[in-house]
Design an enzyme around this catalytic site. Sequence first.
Site, PDB file in Angstrom:
ATOM      1  N   ASP A   9       0.858  -1.246  -0.063  1.00 31.68           N
ATOM      2  CA  ASP A   9      -0.214   0.076  -0.040  1.00 31.68           C
ATOM      3  C   ASP A   9       0.847   1.254  -0.131  1.00 31.68           C
ATOM      4  OD1 ASP A   9      -1.297  -2.147   1.057  1.00 31.68           O
ATOM      5  OD2 ASP A   9      -2.990  -1.173   1.659  1.00 31.68           O
ATOM      6  N   GLU A  40      -4.271   1.701  -3.332  1.00 28.79           N
ATOM      7  CA  GLU A  40      -5.241   2.268  -2.743  1.00 28.79           C
ATOM      8  C   GLU A  40      -5.159   3.386  -1.979  1.00 28.79           C
ATOM      9  OE1 GLU A  40      -7.545   0.061   0.082  1.00 28.79           O
ATOM     10  OE2 GLU A  40      -5.946   0.327   1.459  1.00 28.79           O
ATOM     11  N   ASN A  41      -3.910   3.772  -1.506  1.00 35.72           N
ATOM     12  CA  ASN A  41      -3.936   5.152  -0.901  1.00 35.72           C
ATOM     13  C   ASN A  41      -2.880   6.205  -1.220  1.00 35.72           C
ATOM     14  OD1 ASN A  41      -3.567   2.491   1.401  1.00 35.72           O
ATOM     15  ND2 ASN A  41      -5.103   3.739   1.702  1.00 35.72           N
ATOM     16  N   HIS A  69     -10.155   1.393  -0.346  1.00 32.37           N
ATOM     17  CA  HIS A  69     -10.200   2.530  -0.708  1.00 32.37           C
ATOM     18  C   HIS A  69     -10.342   2.959  -2.492  1.00 32.37           C
ATOM     19  CE1 HIS A  69      -9.563   4.360   3.302  1.00 32.37           C
ATOM     20  NE2 HIS A  69      -8.520   3.437   3.355  1.00 32.37           N
ATOM     21  N   HIS A 154      -6.689  -8.458   0.652  1.00 34.40           N
ATOM     22  CA  HIS A 154      -6.866  -7.083   1.226  1.00 34.40           C
ATOM     23  C   HIS A 154      -7.775  -7.160   2.602  1.00 34.40           C
ATOM     24  CE1 HIS A 154      -5.973  -2.824   1.183  1.00 34.40           C
ATOM     25  NE2 HIS A 154      -7.204  -2.719   1.607  1.00 34.40           N
ATOM     26  N   HIS A 179      -3.507  -4.159   3.488  1.00 30.58           N
ATOM     27  CA  HIS A 179      -4.240  -3.256   4.126  1.00 30.58           C
ATOM     28  C   HIS A 179      -4.035  -2.959   5.753  1.00 30.58           C
ATOM     29  CE1 HIS A 179      -8.121  -1.927   5.552  1.00 30.58           C
ATOM     30  NE2 HIS A 179      -8.370  -2.597   6.570  1.00 30.58           N
TER      31      HIS A 179
HETATM   32 FE   LIG Z   1      -4.117   0.540   2.531  1.00 30.93          FE
HETATM   33 FE   LIG Z   2      -7.034  -1.103   2.922  1.00 34.29          FE
END
Ligand SMILES: [Fe+2]
Ligand SMILES: [Fe+2]
Length: 273
Positions: A9, A40-41, A69, A154, A179
Amino acid sequence: MIRLLFIGDVVGRSGRAAVLEHVPLLRARWGLDFVIVNGENAAGGFGLTESIFQDFLAVGVDAVTLGNHAFDQREALLFIERQPRLIRPVNFPPGTPGRGAAVIENVKGERLLVVNVMGRVFMDPLDDPFAAVRRELDLYPLGTACDASLVDFHAEATSEKWAFGHVVDGKASLVIGTHTHAPSADHRILVGGTGFITDVGMTGDYDSVIGMDKSEPVRRFTTKVPSGRFEPALGPATLCAVAAEIGADGLTKAIAPVRIGGLLSEAQPGFWT
Ligand SMILES: [Fe+2]
Ligand SMILES: [Fe+2]
């Protein structure tokens, strides 16, 4: 043998800078065949924009996975439809834009199946992740429809991740947990030959609360009074990843953690030096 790097991530500007700096160097130094990133971030901690996605591809990332996300940036609902290398959780409800699995081919003609899926323990209620991934692995068996396969699981709960690893052991090359944003030290090869780690960790500033500037999360935990937005921490990132070597049978022969830069202790795979 297929050499693969999966980067955990990526959080905000600091995490993105680490990806842009290190991916070209690591690709060349280790002779990587595939580089996959969980994005996702990447956009301010929340979701992914198309320009960030394209920056990743430009430095040698082959595919980007997502998570809870996935659609925090509204534009992702649109551009995911035209980006076959962007993969969101496969167990989102029918009708969700984009795809949850894709076969990515590299310049050598090697084919990697990438599946992204979300767990259900302490997370949004979604379709059964076990059944959803099994469908994809049945559609793209190792050795015929693809040369290697990777599942980005995740999820919050370690038990769910371990159980999932056993369910697909021998049917997928790699199961990589994402995650939690904290790297686990349990990378291993399961009895059936699937490489596994509970969580690869985040690529971001660890002087933070899971990548976010620590002041606001600490305030909310200690007073329950929100007084600002969550913003990514801006200090130097640790690039957290998993390196794996996959054999001609599609199973993992070697797996090692990668940690470069920032606050965490350095780790690099011994088998490629
Ligand atoms: Fe994340
Ligand atoms: Fe996440």
